[in-house]
Design a protein around this motif. Structure first.
Motif, mmCIF file in Angstrom:
data_model
loop_
_atom_site.group_PDB
_atom_site.id
_atom_site.type_symbol
_atom_site.label_atom_id
_atom_site.label_comp_id
_atom_site.label_asym_id
_atom_site.label_seq_id
_atom_site.Cartn_x
_atom_site.Cartn_y
_atom_site.Cartn_z
ATOM 1 N N ARG A 113 -21.388 -15.481 35.271
ATOM 2 C CA ARG A 113 -21.713 -16.660 34.463
ATOM 3 C C ARG A 113 -22.793 -16.340 33.435
ATOM 4 N N HIS A 114 -23.766 -15.533 33.844
ATOM 5 C CA HIS A 114 -24.830 -15.162 32.912
ATOM 6 C C HIS A 114 -24.296 -14.287 31.777
ATOM 7 N N LEU A 115 -23.355 -13.417 32.081
ATOM 8 C CA LEU A 115 -22.744 -12.601 31.033
ATOM 9 C C LEU A 115 -22.016 -13.469 30.020
ATOM 10 N N GLU A 116 -21.362 -14.515 30.489
ATOM 11 C CA GLU A 116 -20.697 -15.435 29.568
ATOM 12 C C GLU A 116 -21.714 -16.085 28.628
ATOM 13 N N ALA A 117 -22.843 -16.539 29.181
ATOM 14 C CA ALA A 117 -23.874 -17.172 28.360
ATOM 15 C C ALA A 117 -24.464 -16.181 27.354
ATOM 16 N N THR A 118 -24.669 -14.947 27.801
ATOM 17 C CA THR A 118 -25.207 -13.922 26.900
ATOM 18 C C THR A 118 -24.220 -13.616 25.784
ATOM 19 N N ALA A 119 -22.952 -13.492 26.134
ATOM 20 C CA ALA A 119 -21.927 -13.211 25.124
ATOM 21 C C ALA A 119 -21.828 -14.341 24.112
ATOM 22 N N ASP A 120 -21.854 -15.580 24.572
ATOM 23 C CA ASP A 120 -21.767 -16.719 23.651
ATOM 24 C C ASP A 120 -22.956 -16.744 22.695
ATOM 25 N N ALA A 121 -24.149 -16.429 23.208
ATOM 26 C CA ALA A 121 -25.341 -16.413 22.353
ATOM 27 C C ALA A 121 -25.244 -15.286 21.333
ATOM 28 N N LEU A 122 -24.725 -14.139 21.746
ATOM 29 C CA LEU A 122 -24.587 -13.007 20.826
ATOM 30 C C LEU A 122 -23.550 -13.304 19.747
ATOM 31 N N LEU A 123 -22.432 -13.881 20.133
ATOM 32 C CA LEU A 123 -21.379 -14.160 19.163
ATOM 33 C C LEU A 123 -21.813 -15.213 18.148
ATOM 34 N N ALA A 124 -22.662 -16.144 18.551
ATOM 35 C CA ALA A 124 -23.185 -17.128 17.608
ATOM 36 C C ALA A 124 -24.222 -16.519 16.679
ATOM 37 N N PHE A 125 -24.854 -15.429 17.110
ATOM 38 C CA PHE A 125 -25.937 -14.790 16.365
ATOM 39 C C PHE A 125 -25.452 -13.672 15.445
ATOM 40 N N GLN A 126 -24.309 -13.075 15.749
ATOM 41 C CA GLN A 126 -23.879 -11.828 15.118
ATOM 42 C C GLN A 126 -23.751 -11.912 13.599
ATOM 43 N N HIS A 127 -23.417 -13.096 13.081
ATOM 44 C CA HIS A 127 -23.151 -13.221 11.645
ATOM 45 C C HIS A 127 -24.414 -13.075 10.803
ATOM 46 N N THR A 128 -25.576 -13.152 11.421
ATOM 47 C CA THR A 128 -26.837 -13.048 10.683
ATOM 48 C C THR A 128 -27.417 -11.644 10.713
ATOM 49 N N VAL A 129 -26.770 -10.725 11.424
ATOM 50 C CA VAL A 129 -27.415 -9.446 11.719
ATOM 51 C C VAL A 129 -27.532 -8.542 10.501
ATOM 52 N N LEU A 130 -26.438 -8.272 9.796
ATOM 53 C CA LEU A 130 -26.432 -7.305 8.707
ATOM 54 C C LEU A 130 -26.441 -7.988 7.339
ATOM 55 N N PRO A 131 -26.870 -7.262 6.305
ATOM 56 C CA PRO A 131 -26.891 -7.844 4.949
ATOM 57 C C PRO A 131 -25.492 -8.260 4.511
ATOM 58 N N LEU A 132 -25.432 -9.326 3.732
ATOM 59 C CA LEU A 132 -24.168 -9.819 3.200
ATOM 60 C C LEU A 132 -24.178 -9.688 1.676
ATOM 61 N N GLY A 133 -23.060 -9.273 1.116
ATOM 62 C CA GLY A 133 -22.959 -9.176 -0.330
ATOM 63 C C GLY A 133 -23.967 -8.208 -0.916
ATOM 64 N N ASP A 134 -24.739 -8.696 -1.901
ATOM 65 C CA ASP A 134 -25.739 -7.857 -2.569
ATOM 66 C C ASP A 134 -27.100 -7.916 -1.887
ATOM 67 N N GLU A 135 -27.171 -8.553 -0.737
ATOM 68 C CA GLU A 135 -28.426 -8.660 -0.017
ATOM 69 C C GLU A 135 -28.933 -7.277 0.388
ATOM 70 N N LYS A 136 -30.223 -7.017 0.169
ATOM 71 C CA LYS A 136 -30.797 -5.726 0.504
ATOM 72 C C LYS A 136 -31.267 -5.705 1.961
ATOM 73 N N PRO A 137 -31.113 -4.550 2.621
ATOM 74 C CA PRO A 137 -31.604 -4.434 4.000
ATOM 75 C C PRO A 137 -33.107 -4.687 4.076
ATOM 76 N N SER A 138 -33.517 -5.357 5.136
ATOM 77 C CA SER A 138 -34.927 -5.717 5.293
ATOM 78 C C SER A 138 -35.345 -5.524 6.745
ATOM 79 N N ALA A 139 -36.630 -5.775 6.992
ATOM 80 C CA ALA A 139 -37.138 -5.698 8.359
ATOM 81 C C ALA A 139 -36.434 -6.697 9.261
#
Length: 320
Positions: free
Chosen positions: A263-289
Protein backbone atom coordinates in the motif's frame (compact mmCIF):
# COMPACT_ATOMS: atom_id res chain seq x y z
CA UNK A 1 15.78 14.06 9.33
CA UNK A 2 13.92 10.83 8.62
CA UNK A 3 11.20 9.43 10.93
CA UNK A 4 13.74 6.86 12.13
CA UNK A 5 16.17 9.68 12.99
CA UNK A 6 13.38 11.57 14.76
CA UNK A 7 12.41 8.47 16.75
CA UNK A 8 16.01 8.11 17.95
CA UNK A 9 16.19 11.83 18.77
CA UNK A 10 13.10 11.58 21.00
CA UNK A 11 14.42 8.38 22.57
CA UNK A 12 17.67 10.18 23.43
CA UNK A 13 15.63 12.97 25.04
CA UNK A 14 13.87 10.37 27.22
CA UNK A 15 17.22 8.89 28.22
CA UNK A 16 18.57 12.33 29.13
CA UNK A 17 15.49 13.06 31.23
CA UNK A 18 15.87 9.75 33.05
CA UNK A 19 19.61 10.23 33.42
CA UNK A 20 19.33 13.63 35.06
CA UNK A 21 16.48 12.53 37.33
CA UNK A 22 13.71 14.57 35.72
CA UNK A 23 11.79 11.37 34.92
CA UNK A 24 11.72 8.11 36.86
CA UNK A 25 10.67 5.55 34.27
CA UNK A 26 12.11 2.64 32.35
CA UNK A 27 13.45 3.87 29.02
CA UNK A 28 11.34 2.27 26.25
CA UNK A 29 13.16 0.30 23.55
CA UNK A 30 11.71 2.50 20.81
CA UNK A 31 9.64 5.66 20.44
CA UNK A 32 6.78 5.63 17.96
CA UNK A 33 6.66 8.60 15.60
CA UNK A 34 3.97 9.04 12.95
CA UNK A 35 2.77 11.61 10.46
CA UNK A 36 0.81 14.43 12.09
CA UNK A 37 -2.89 14.08 11.41
CA UNK A 38 -4.72 16.58 9.19
CA UNK A 39 -5.21 19.81 11.08
CA UNK A 40 -2.39 18.99 13.46
CA UNK A 41 0.82 20.90 14.02
CA UNK A 42 4.09 20.14 12.23
CA UNK A 43 4.96 17.16 10.09
CA UNK A 44 5.28 14.42 12.72
CA UNK A 45 3.89 13.62 16.16
CA UNK A 46 4.49 11.25 19.07
CA UNK A 47 2.38 10.13 22.02
CA UNK A 48 5.44 9.16 24.09
CA UNK A 49 4.52 11.56 26.92
CA UNK A 50 1.10 9.93 27.30
CA UNK A 51 2.75 6.50 27.26
CA UNK A 52 5.19 7.39 30.05
CA UNK A 53 2.90 9.51 32.22
CA UNK A 54 1.43 6.81 34.46
CA UNK A 55 4.78 5.14 35.14
CA UNK A 56 6.33 8.54 35.86
CA UNK A 57 3.55 9.47 38.28
CA UNK A 58 3.05 12.76 36.47
CA UNK A 59 0.62 14.22 34.00
CA UNK A 60 1.28 13.73 30.30
CA UNK A 61 1.60 17.50 29.92
CA UNK A 62 4.35 17.55 32.55
CA UNK A 63 6.21 14.72 30.82
CA UNK A 64 5.80 16.43 27.45
CA UNK A 65 7.22 19.65 28.89
CA UNK A 66 10.27 17.82 30.26
CA UNK A 67 10.95 16.21 26.87
CA UNK A 68 10.29 19.42 24.96
CA UNK A 69 13.04 21.17 26.93
CA UNK A 70 15.51 18.51 25.83
CA UNK A 71 14.42 18.62 22.19
CA UNK A 72 14.53 22.36 21.53
CA UNK A 73 18.01 22.42 20.03
CA UNK A 74 17.99 18.98 18.42
CA UNK A 75 19.62 18.96 14.96
CA UNK A 76 17.08 18.77 12.15
CA UNK A 77 14.17 20.12 14.21
CA UNK A 78 12.73 23.57 13.52
CA UNK A 79 10.29 23.40 16.39
CA UNK A 80 8.55 21.22 18.99
CA UNK A 81 5.00 21.96 20.12
CA UNK A 82 2.86 20.32 22.80
CA UNK A 83 -0.74 19.80 21.74
CA UNK A 84 -3.87 18.26 23.23
CA UNK A 85 -3.39 16.18 26.39
CA UNK A 86 0.37 15.86 25.83
CA UNK A 87 1.24 15.03 22.23
CA UNK A 88 4.62 16.20 20.96
CA UNK A 89 4.44 17.69 17.47
CA UNK A 90 7.58 18.23 15.42
CA UNK A 91 8.36 20.67 12.61
CA UNK A 92 11.43 19.79 10.57
CA UNK A 93 13.99 22.25 9.30
CA UNK A 94 13.48 23.49 5.76
CA UNK A 95 16.56 21.58 4.64
CA UNK A 96 14.97 18.34 5.84
CA UNK A 97 14.40 17.38 2.21
CA UNK A 98 18.13 17.49 1.55
CA UNK A 99 18.79 15.29 4.59
CA UNK A 100 16.12 12.84 3.49
CA UNK A 101 17.43 12.55 -0.08
CA UNK A 102 20.96 12.17 1.26
CA UNK A 103 19.83 9.38 3.61
CA UNK A 104 18.15 7.49 0.76
CA UNK A 105 21.15 7.91 -1.52
CA UNK A 106 23.61 6.70 1.14
CA UNK A 107 21.50 3.68 2.13
CA UNK A 108 20.40 2.72 -1.37
CA UNK A 109 18.04 -0.25 -1.50
CA UNK A 110 18.66 -0.73 2.23
CA UNK A 111 16.94 2.54 3.12
CA UNK A 112 14.45 1.75 5.87
CA UNK A 113 16.41 -1.15 7.35
CA UNK A 114 17.49 -0.80 10.95
CA UNK A 115 18.08 -2.39 14.32
CA UNK A 116 14.80 -1.58 16.07
CA UNK A 117 14.04 -5.31 16.53
CA UNK A 118 17.55 -6.38 17.49
CA UNK A 119 17.36 -9.04 20.19
CA UNK A 120 13.94 -10.23 19.00
CA UNK A 121 13.83 -13.94 18.12
CA UNK A 122 11.00 -15.24 15.94
CA UNK A 123 10.60 -18.79 14.68
CA UNK A 124 7.85 -19.83 12.26
CA UNK A 125 6.53 -23.24 11.43
CA UNK A 126 7.03 -24.03 7.77
CA UNK A 127 3.59 -23.55 6.13
CA UNK A 128 2.39 -26.12 3.64
CA UNK A 129 -0.10 -23.86 1.85
CA UNK A 130 1.59 -21.82 -0.93
CA UNK A 131 0.20 -18.41 0.00
CA UNK A 132 1.01 -18.86 3.68
CA UNK A 133 4.55 -19.88 2.71
CA UNK A 134 5.00 -16.75 0.57
CA UNK A 135 3.65 -14.43 3.26
CA UNK A 136 5.79 -16.05 5.95
CA UNK A 137 9.00 -15.86 3.94
CA UNK A 138 8.32 -12.21 3.15
CA UNK A 139 7.73 -11.49 6.84
CA UNK A 140 11.03 -13.18 7.68
CA UNK A 141 12.82 -10.81 5.29
CA UNK A 142 11.06 -7.83 6.87
CA UNK A 143 12.00 -8.95 10.39
CA UNK A 144 15.62 -9.58 9.50
CA UNK A 145 15.87 -6.15 7.87
CA UNK A 146 14.93 -4.65 11.24
CA UNK A 147 17.57 -6.61 13.13
CA UNK A 148 15.44 -9.52 14.36
CA UNK A 149 16.66 -13.10 14.46
CA UNK A 150 13.90 -14.59 12.31
CA UNK A 151 13.60 -17.95 10.62
CA UNK A 152 11.85 -21.30 10.66
CA UNK A 153 11.65 -24.09 13.18
CA UNK A 154 9.16 -22.84 15.79
CA UNK A 155 5.44 -22.84 16.32
CA UNK A 156 4.35 -19.31 15.43
CA UNK A 157 2.14 -19.32 12.37
CA UNK A 158 0.75 -16.74 10.01
CA UNK A 159 -2.80 -17.69 9.13
CA UNK A 160 -3.99 -16.87 5.62
CA UNK A 161 -6.87 -18.13 3.59
CA UNK A 162 -6.02 -20.70 1.01
CA UNK A 163 -5.74 -19.41 -2.52
CA UNK A 164 -4.29 -20.57 -5.80
CA UNK A 165 -0.68 -19.63 -6.36
CA UNK A 166 -0.89 -19.30 -10.13
CA UNK A 167 2.67 -18.22 -10.91
CA UNK A 168 2.60 -20.40 -14.01
CA UNK A 169 -0.14 -18.28 -15.63
CA UNK A 170 0.38 -14.87 -14.00
CA UNK A 171 4.15 -14.75 -13.78
CA UNK A 172 6.10 -14.25 -10.58
CA UNK A 173 5.50 -10.52 -10.10
CA UNK A 174 1.73 -10.50 -10.60
CA UNK A 175 1.28 -13.70 -8.58
CA UNK A 176 3.22 -12.29 -5.64
CA UNK A 177 1.30 -8.99 -5.73
CA UNK A 178 -2.01 -10.87 -5.90
CA UNK A 179 -1.14 -12.77 -2.71
CA UNK A 180 0.77 -10.12 -0.74
CA UNK A 181 -1.20 -6.93 -1.49
CA UNK A 182 -4.36 -7.97 0.43
CA UNK A 183 -4.15 -8.38 4.18
CA UNK A 184 -3.36 -12.02 5.05
CA UNK A 185 -6.94 -12.64 6.25
CA UNK A 186 -8.43 -11.32 2.96
CA UNK A 187 -8.87 -13.11 -0.34
CA UNK A 188 -6.10 -12.88 -2.95
CA UNK A 189 -6.58 -10.37 -5.73
CA UNK A 190 -8.00 -11.46 -9.06
CA UNK A 191 -4.94 -12.22 -11.17
CA UNK A 192 -5.74 -11.27 -14.80
CA UNK A 193 -6.32 -7.51 -14.12
CA UNK A 194 -2.78 -7.35 -12.72
CA UNK A 195 -1.42 -8.17 -16.17
CA UNK A 196 -3.09 -5.14 -17.79
CA UNK A 197 -0.80 -2.14 -18.36
CA UNK A 198 -3.24 0.52 -17.20
CA UNK A 199 -3.27 3.12 -14.44
CA UNK A 200 -6.15 1.24 -12.76
CA UNK A 201 -3.70 -1.60 -12.14
CA UNK A 202 -1.78 -0.67 -8.95
CA UNK A 203 1.06 -3.09 -9.66
CA UNK A 204 1.55 -1.48 -13.07
CA UNK A 205 1.52 2.02 -11.50
CA UNK A 206 4.22 1.11 -9.00
CA UNK A 207 6.50 -0.52 -11.55
CA UNK A 208 5.78 2.16 -14.15
CA UNK A 209 6.68 4.89 -11.63
CA UNK A 210 10.05 3.23 -11.13
CA UNK A 211 10.62 3.03 -14.88
CA UNK A 212 9.71 6.73 -15.21
CA UNK A 213 12.46 7.60 -12.74
CA UNK A 214 14.98 5.67 -14.81
CA UNK A 215 13.82 7.54 -17.93
CA UNK A 216 14.02 10.91 -16.16
CA UNK A 217 17.59 10.16 -15.13
CA UNK A 218 18.50 9.17 -18.71
CA UNK A 219 16.85 12.28 -20.13
CA UNK A 220 18.52 14.40 -17.48
CA UNK A 221 21.90 13.07 -18.53
CA UNK A 222 21.19 14.11 -22.11
CA UNK A 223 20.24 17.60 -20.90
CA UNK A 224 23.28 17.70 -18.59
CA UNK A 225 21.07 17.83 -15.51
CA UNK A 226 22.63 15.77 -12.74
CA UNK A 227 20.70 14.88 -9.55
CA UNK A 228 21.79 17.06 -6.62
CA UNK A 229 19.45 18.33 -3.91
CA UNK A 230 20.55 21.97 -3.75
CA UNK A 231 17.35 23.87 -3.02
CA UNK A 232 14.15 23.21 -1.11
CA UNK A 233 11.46 21.55 -3.24
CA UNK A 234 7.74 21.93 -2.56
CA UNK A 235 6.64 18.30 -2.87
CA UNK A 236 5.07 17.41 0.48
CA UNK A 237 3.32 14.25 -0.71
CA UNK A 238 6.46 12.74 -2.20
CA UNK A 239 8.77 13.85 0.61
CA UNK A 240 6.27 12.52 3.14
CA UNK A 241 6.07 9.15 1.39
CA UNK A 242 9.86 8.79 1.32
CA UNK A 243 10.18 9.87 4.93
CA UNK A 244 7.53 7.37 6.01
CA UNK A 245 9.21 4.41 4.29
CA UNK A 246 11.32 3.29 7.31
CA UNK A 247 8.28 3.57 9.60
CA UNK A 248 6.18 1.48 7.20
CA UNK A 249 8.83 -1.25 6.94
CA UNK A 250 9.17 -1.46 10.71
CA UNK A 251 5.38 -1.58 11.19
CA UNK A 252 5.07 -4.26 8.51
CA UNK A 253 7.67 -6.36 10.33
CA UNK A 254 6.09 -5.89 13.75
CA UNK A 255 2.56 -6.66 12.57
CA UNK A 256 3.59 -9.45 10.15
CA UNK A 257 1.85 -7.45 7.40
CA UNK A 258 3.58 -7.25 3.98
CA UNK A 259 0.40 -5.63 2.62
CA UNK A 260 1.45 -2.42 4.40
CA UNK A 261 4.53 -2.25 2.20
CA UNK A 262 2.46 -2.74 -0.96
CA UNK A 263 0.00 0.00 0.00
CA UNK A 264 2.85 2.37 0.79
CA UNK A 265 4.45 1.67 -2.59
CA UNK A 266 1.19 2.62 -4.27
CA UNK A 267 1.13 5.94 -2.37
CA UNK A 268 4.77 6.60 -3.24
CA UNK A 269 4.19 5.82 -6.91
CA UNK A 270 1.14 8.09 -7.09
CA UNK A 271 3.09 10.96 -5.50
CA UNK A 272 5.98 10.44 -7.93
CA UNK A 273 3.75 10.28 -10.99
CA UNK A 274 2.03 13.52 -9.97
CA UNK A 275 5.45 15.16 -9.46
CA UNK A 276 7.35 13.86 -12.50
CA UNK A 277 6.16 16.53 -14.94
CA UNK A 278 8.01 19.26 -13.03
CA UNK A 279 11.37 17.52 -12.87
CA UNK A 280 13.19 18.43 -16.10
CA UNK A 281 13.31 21.68 -18.12
CA UNK A 282 10.56 22.15 -20.69
CA UNK A 283 11.00 23.86 -24.04
CA UNK A 284 13.62 26.62 -23.90
CA UNK A 285 13.78 26.53 -20.11
CA UNK A 286 17.37 26.42 -18.85
CA UNK A 287 18.50 23.81 -16.31
CA UNK A 288 18.64 25.19 -12.78
CA UNK A 289 19.28 24.15 -9.20
CA UNK A 290 15.56 23.44 -8.90
CA UNK A 291 15.73 20.90 -11.74
CA UNK A 292 18.76 19.20 -10.22
CA UNK A 293 16.99 19.03 -6.85
CA UNK A 294 13.79 17.65 -8.34
CA UNK A 295 15.77 15.01 -10.21
CA UNK A 296 17.53 14.04 -6.99
CA UNK A 297 14.17 13.69 -5.26
CA UNK A 298 12.82 11.59 -8.13
CA UNK A 299 15.94 9.39 -7.97
CA UNK A 300 15.33 8.85 -4.26
CA UNK A 301 11.74 7.87 -5.01
CA UNK A 302 12.96 5.33 -7.55
CA UNK A 303 15.31 3.87 -4.96
CA UNK A 304 12.47 3.49 -2.45
CA UNK A 305 10.18 1.90 -5.04
CA UNK A 306 12.87 -0.58 -6.10
CA UNK A 307 13.74 -1.43 -2.51
CA UNK A 308 10.11 -1.93 -1.51
CA UNK A 309 9.39 -4.14 -4.50
CA UNK A 310 12.50 -6.16 -3.70
CA UNK A 311 11.21 -6.79 -0.17
CA UNK A 312 8.10 -8.30 -1.77
CA UNK A 313 10.19 -10.32 -4.23
CA UNK A 314 8.91 -8.31 -7.21
CA UNK A 315 11.11 -6.94 -9.98
CA UNK A 316 11.52 -3.22 -10.73
CA UNK A 317 12.14 -2.97 -14.49
CA UNK A 318 13.92 0.02 -15.99
CA UNK A 319 11.44 0.07 -18.87
CA UNK A 320 7.80 -0.90 -19.22
Amino acid sequence: MTPADLSLTVLHAVRRAVGDGALRVDVPPVVKVERARPGGSGEYASNIALTLARAAGRSALDVAGILEERLRDAPGLRGVEITGPGFLNFSLRRDAGAELVRAVREAGAGYGSGTALAGTVVRFAEPAEPRASLVTRTVVRLLRAQGADAGFGGTERIHVRAGEYREDTLGTDAARWALLRPAPQDRPLDGPPLLVQHERNPLFRVRYAHSRVRRLLANGEQLRVTPAYETDIDAPALLGALGDHPVVLLAAARHRAPDRVARHLEATADALLAFQHTVLPLGDEKPSAAHRSRLALAEAAGTVLAGGLSVLGISAPDRI
